[in-house]
Design a protein around this motif. Structure first.
Motif, PDB file in Angstrom:
ATOM      1  N   VAL A 224       0.844  -1.199   0.000  1.00 39.35           N
ATOM      2  CA  VAL A 224       0.000   0.000   0.000  1.00 39.35           C
ATOM      3  C   VAL A 224       0.876   1.245   0.000  1.00 39.35           C
ATOM      4  O   VAL A 224       1.768   1.385   0.839  1.00 39.35           O
ATOM      5  CB  VAL A 224      -0.929   0.027   1.243  1.00 39.35           C
ATOM      6  N   LEU A 225       0.627   2.122  -0.953  1.00 43.02           N
ATOM      7  CA  LEU A 225       1.229   3.455  -0.966  1.00 43.02           C
ATOM      8  C   LEU A 225       0.103   4.424  -0.641  1.00 43.02           C
ATOM      9  O   LEU A 225      -0.806   4.637  -1.443  1.00 43.02           O
ATOM     10  CB  LEU A 225       1.849   3.765  -2.330  1.00 43.02           C
ATOM     11  N   TRP A 226       0.141   4.986   0.565  1.00 42.88           N
ATOM     12  CA  TRP A 226      -1.011   5.650   1.174  1.00 42.88           C
ATOM     13  C   TRP A 226      -0.724   7.127   1.375  1.00 42.88           C
ATOM     14  O   TRP A 226       0.008   7.498   2.276  1.00 42.88           O
ATOM     15  CB  TRP A 226      -1.307   4.934   2.491  1.00 42.88           C
ATOM     16  N   GLN A 227      -1.303   7.961   0.515  1.00 41.68           N
ATOM     17  CA  GLN A 227      -1.229   9.409   0.722  1.00 41.68           C
ATOM     18  C   GLN A 227      -2.389   9.776   1.640  1.00 41.68           C
ATOM     19  O   GLN A 227      -3.531   9.885   1.211  1.00 41.68           O
ATOM     20  CB  GLN A 227      -1.342  10.179  -0.594  1.00 41.68           C
ATOM     21  N   CYS A 228      -2.087   9.980   2.921  1.00 43.91           N
ATOM     22  CA  CYS A 228      -3.158  10.212   3.898  1.00 43.91           C
ATOM     23  C   CYS A 228      -3.495  11.692   4.039  1.00 43.91           C
ATOM     24  O   CYS A 228      -4.523  12.039   4.627  1.00 43.91           O
ATOM     25  CB  CYS A 228      -2.785   9.619   5.256  1.00 43.91           C
ATOM     26  N   GLY A 229      -2.634  12.574   3.504  1.00 45.00           N
ATOM     27  CA  GLY A 229      -2.882  14.013   3.610  1.00 45.00           C
ATOM     28  C   GLY A 229      -2.204  14.618   4.825  1.00 45.00           C
ATOM     29  O   GLY A 229      -2.036  13.973   5.852  1.00 45.00           O
ATOM     30  N   LYS A 230      -1.841  15.882   4.699  1.00 43.77           N
ATOM     31  CA  LYS A 230      -1.063  16.509   5.779  1.00 43.77           C
ATOM     32  C   LYS A 230      -1.872  16.681   7.065  1.00 43.77           C
ATOM     33  O   LYS A 230      -1.306  16.739   8.152  1.00 43.77           O
ATOM     34  CB  LYS A 230      -0.475  17.842   5.312  1.00 43.77           C
ATOM     35  N   LEU A 231      -3.198  16.739   6.942  1.00 40.06           N
ATOM     36  CA  LEU A 231      -4.029  16.887   8.150  1.00 40.06           C
ATOM     37  C   LEU A 231      -4.044  15.622   9.007  1.00 40.06           C
ATOM     38  O   LEU A 231      -4.347  15.682  10.194  1.00 40.06           O
ATOM     39  CB  LEU A 231      -5.471  17.245   7.765  1.00 40.06           C
ATOM     40  N   TYR A 232      -3.721  14.482   8.381  1.00 42.32           N
ATOM     41  CA  TYR A 232      -3.882  13.198   9.068  1.00 42.32           C
ATOM     42  C   TYR A 232      -2.569  12.424   9.249  1.00 42.32           C
ATOM     43  O   TYR A 232      -2.571  11.339   9.819  1.00 42.32           O
ATOM     44  CB  TYR A 232      -4.874  12.315   8.296  1.00 42.32           C
ATOM     45  N   TYR A 233      -1.471  12.984   8.773  1.00 46.46           N
ATOM     46  CA  TYR A 233      -0.212  12.227   8.777  1.00 46.46           C
ATOM     47  C   TYR A 233       0.205  11.778  10.177  1.00 46.46           C
ATOM     48  O   TYR A 233       0.588  10.620  10.385  1.00 46.46           O
ATOM     49  CB  TYR A 233       0.907  13.049   8.123  1.00 46.46           C
ATOM     50  N   GLU A 234       0.121  12.668  11.149  1.00 47.45           N
ATOM     51  CA  GLU A 234       0.539  12.315  12.519  1.00 47.45           C
ATOM     52  C   GLU A 234      -0.284  11.153  13.071  1.00 47.45           C
ATOM     53  O   GLU A 234       0.216  10.339  13.845  1.00 47.45           O
ATOM     54  CB  GLU A 234       0.425  13.539  13.439  1.00 47.45           C
ATOM     55  N   GLU A 235      -1.529  11.079  12.651  1.00 47.33           N
ATOM     56  CA  GLU A 235      -2.442  10.040  13.137  1.00 47.33           C
ATOM     57  C   GLU A 235      -2.128   8.666  12.530  1.00 47.33           C
ATOM     58  O   GLU A 235      -2.287   7.641  13.192  1.00 47.33           O
ATOM     59  CB  GLU A 235      -3.882  10.450  12.810  1.00 47.33           C
ATOM     60  N   TYR A 236      -1.675   8.657  11.271  1.00 46.48           N
ATOM     61  CA  TYR A 236      -1.546   7.379  10.560  1.00 46.48           C
ATOM     62  C   TYR A 236      -0.108   6.937  10.260  1.00 46.48           C
ATOM     63  O   TYR A 236       0.109   5.830   9.781  1.00 46.48           O
ATOM     64  CB  TYR A 236      -2.348   7.439   9.243  1.00 46.48           C
ATOM     65  N   LYS A 237       0.885   7.768  10.569  1.00 46.10           N
ATOM     66  CA  LYS A 237       2.272   7.414  10.243  1.00 46.10           C
ATOM     67  C   LYS A 237       2.742   6.167  10.986  1.00 46.10           C
ATOM     68  O   LYS A 237       3.694   5.501  10.553  1.00 46.10           O
ATOM     69  CB  LYS A 237       3.214   8.590  10.517  1.00 46.10           C
ATOM     70  N   LYS A 238       2.066   5.798  12.074  1.00 47.35           N
ATOM     71  CA  LYS A 238       2.433   4.602  12.847  1.00 47.35           C
ATOM     72  C   LYS A 238       2.298   3.323  12.038  1.00 47.35           C
ATOM     73  O   LYS A 238       2.866   2.285  12.383  1.00 47.35           O
ATOM     74  CB  LYS A 238       1.579   4.504  14.111  1.00 47.35           C
ATOM     75  N   TYR A 239       1.536   3.365  10.926  1.00 49.62           N
ATOM     76  CA  TYR A 239       1.333   2.161  10.109  1.00 49.62           C
ATOM     77  C   TYR A 239       2.417   1.980   9.042  1.00 49.62           C
ATOM     78  O   TYR A 239       2.402   1.003   8.298  1.00 49.62           O
ATOM     79  CB  TYR A 239      -0.046   2.200   9.444  1.00 49.62           C
ATOM     80  N   ASP A 240       3.347   2.940   8.967  1.00 47.41           N
ATOM     81  CA  ASP A 240       4.415   2.839   7.969  1.00 47.41           C
ATOM     82  C   ASP A 240       5.276   1.599   8.238  1.00 47.41           C
ATOM     83  O   ASP A 240       5.691   1.348   9.365  1.00 47.41           O
ATOM     84  CB  ASP A 240       5.295   4.097   8.012  1.00 47.41           C
ATOM     85  N   SER A 241       5.514   0.811   7.169  1.00 47.92           N
ATOM     86  CA  SER A 241       6.290  -0.435   7.312  1.00 47.92           C
ATOM     87  C   SER A 241       6.935  -0.769   5.973  1.00 47.92           C
ATOM     88  O   SER A 241       6.883   0.033   5.043  1.00 47.92           O
ATOM     89  CB  SER A 241       5.370  -1.578   7.752  1.00 47.92           C
ATOM     90  N   ASP A 242       7.514  -1.979   5.885  1.00 44.29           N
ATOM     91  CA  ASP A 242       8.167  -2.335   4.622  1.00 44.29           C
ATOM     92  C   ASP A 242       7.162  -2.627   3.513  1.00 44.29           C
ATOM     93  O   ASP A 242       7.522  -2.681   2.346  1.00 44.29           O
ATOM     94  CB  ASP A 242       9.110  -3.539   4.815  1.00 44.29           C
ATOM     95  N   ARG A 243       5.876  -2.808   3.849  1.00 49.24           N
ATOM     96  CA  ARG A 243       4.872  -3.063   2.810  1.00 49.24           C
ATOM     97  C   ARG A 243       3.791  -1.981   2.748  1.00 49.24           C
ATOM     98  O   ARG A 243       2.971  -1.961   1.834  1.00 49.24           O
ATOM     99  CB  ARG A 243       4.211  -4.434   3.007  1.00 49.24           C
ATOM    100  N   VAL A 244       3.768  -1.077   3.745  1.00 42.78           N
ATOM    101  CA  VAL A 244       2.827   0.045   3.756  1.00 42.78           C
ATOM    102  C   VAL A 244       3.627   1.335   3.903  1.00 42.78           C
ATOM    103  O   VAL A 244       4.326   1.511   4.895  1.00 42.78           O
ATOM    104  CB  VAL A 244       1.814  -0.066   4.918  1.00 42.78           C
ATOM    105  N   LYS A 245       3.537   2.193   2.904  1.00 43.28           N
ATOM    106  CA  LYS A 245       4.221   3.488   2.984  1.00 43.28           C
ATOM    107  C   LYS A 245       3.180   4.579   3.178  1.00 43.28           C
ATOM    108  O   LYS A 245       2.302   4.772   2.335  1.00 43.28           O
ATOM    109  CB  LYS A 245       5.029   3.754   1.699  1.00 43.28           C
ATOM    110  N   VAL A 246       3.277   5.266   4.320  1.00 46.96           N
ATOM    111  CA  VAL A 246       2.335   6.329   4.659  1.00 46.96           C
ATOM    112  C   VAL A 246       3.013   7.678   4.413  1.00 46.96           C
ATOM    113  O   VAL A 246       4.059   7.962   4.986  1.00 46.96           O
ATOM    114  CB  VAL A 246       1.892   6.228   6.134  1.00 46.96           C
TER     115      VAL A 246
END
Length: 363
Positions: A224-246
């Motif tokens: 998953v290449l996930w553009q979550c938006g600057k308003l939500y990055y702090e909330e979702y960056k914890k899911y960043d991994s070798d197969r999910v890029k937030v």
């Protein structure tokens, strides 16, 4: 004559700003000595984005009417009068040869004053359901450039020219390879990838969906290449991994599109036009929180031609996994969607819009 003066207005969102900048860039290419002036709404993103693109901008004290009764609505008549007076002064001082409006609050007063001063006006409507500002301005406009069929529902038929929407030219020919894209994003180029786009600010409902479906994507072997938006990055960056890029924002969209096998996206006009050019299978999740529900209309215009899949926000819990699995399991459906959406691409939109402006200059 090369000392033309062009005044442009469009703003509030990137969907109005970037087309205006693209049109200005094409005009500048053809008329290097021309003068340009943008007019936007004070405190809106155009006041930052337009100077970054190298153009001067003046701000009006204007905003839209809120859907519910608020104190801001009581201020609207005062803002409108103030903006009309300021716009009249700007037009009188700048004396443009042509005025170009791409929608948004500020383009209303500016284009109205230009029309009243006898300046020929060109409107550019990005959506399949016309915005209120352009509908109000259409009566006196010389040309109305649109991206969809059937726009005579909103505008005088004789003024309509189907040009498409201006798009970023680096997307016209995706020359990068999956290996290059994989290296750039730190992902495996051999594995399938779903690209998630909720817009530069982000889309809460799409982000909630992706968070909920991460295990589902993993079971399906998807990156998953996930553009979550600057308003939500702090909330979702914890899911960043070798197969999910937030990411808050994808700076290399050409590489993201190259690597994507399936795309999940909002259905703003600019996004739709870009994705037509890319020619990959898309699941559109339109925002229900926009004027005239135009994102749903944009997505529907493609879905009825088997050029994309549309899922409404209230269908996500019940239908997303089945719909997405059906798409993943059918190479035939993926290919059909990719071919059909590509047929709707209009890569020379900016040039065609400027061709219409050139005709007015010669009159």
């Amino acid at each position: 004559m090369d000392r033309y003066r062009f005044i442009l207005s469009g703003g509030g969102t990137g969907g109005h700003i970037y087309p205006a900048i693209a049109i200005a860039n094409e005009l500048k290419k053809r008329h290097p000595n021309a003068e340009f002036l943008f007019v936007g709404a004070k405190d809106k993103m155009e006041m930052e984005k337009v100077p970054q693109a190298g153009y001067e901008i003046k701000g009006l004290w204007i905003s839209g009417i809120q859907r519910k009764l608020t104190l801001k609505n009581l201020m609207f008549p005062f803002k409108l009068i103030s903006s009309l007076l300021a716009a009249r002064k700007i037009v009188k001082q700048f004396q443009p040869h042509v005025a170009i409006g791409t929608g948004g609050f500020a383009s209303g007063p500016l284009l109205r004053m230009a029309e009243n001063s006898g300046v020929p006006c060109v409107l550019q409507e990005q959506n399949s359901f016309a915005g209120i500002t352009n509908k109000l301005l259409a009566g006196k406009a010389k040309k109305i450039c649109v991206a969809y069929d059937g726009m005579e529902r909103f505008f005088p038929k004789e003024k309509i020219v189907k040009t498409g929407n201006p798009i970023r030219m680096d997307l016209v020919d995706l020359k990068s390879t999956k290996d290059e894209a994989g290296t750039f994003f730190g992902l495996d180029a051999r594995k399938k990838l779903v690209l998630v786009l909720g817009g530069s600010l982000g889309a809460r409902r799409i982000n909630q969906l992706i968070e909920k479906e991460l295990d589902f994507f993993e079971k399906r072997g998807l990156q998953v290449l996930w553009q979550c938006g600057k308003l939500y990055y702090e909330e979702y960056k914890k899911y960043d991994s070798d197969r999910v890029k937030v990411l808050a924002f994808v700076n290399r969209m050409d590489l993201a599109y190259t690597m994507a096998d399936v795309i999940i996206s909002r259905a703003g006009a600019g996004s739709v036009s870009e994705l037509c050019l890319v020619g990959k299978p898309v699941v559109f999740i339109p925002s229900p929180n926009v004027a005239e529900d135009h994102q749903t209309q944009n997505a529907k215009a493609l879905a009825v031609k088997d050029a994309a899949i549309m899922l409404k926000e209230d269908e996500l819990n019940s239908a997303f996994e089945n719909t997405f699995s059906g798409l993943l399991d059918s190479e035939e459906m993926q290919q059909k969607l990719g071919v059909n959406i590509k047929k709707m691409a209009m890569p020379k939109a900016t040039e065609h819009i400027v061709d219409e402006i050139e005709k007015l200059l010669k009159e």
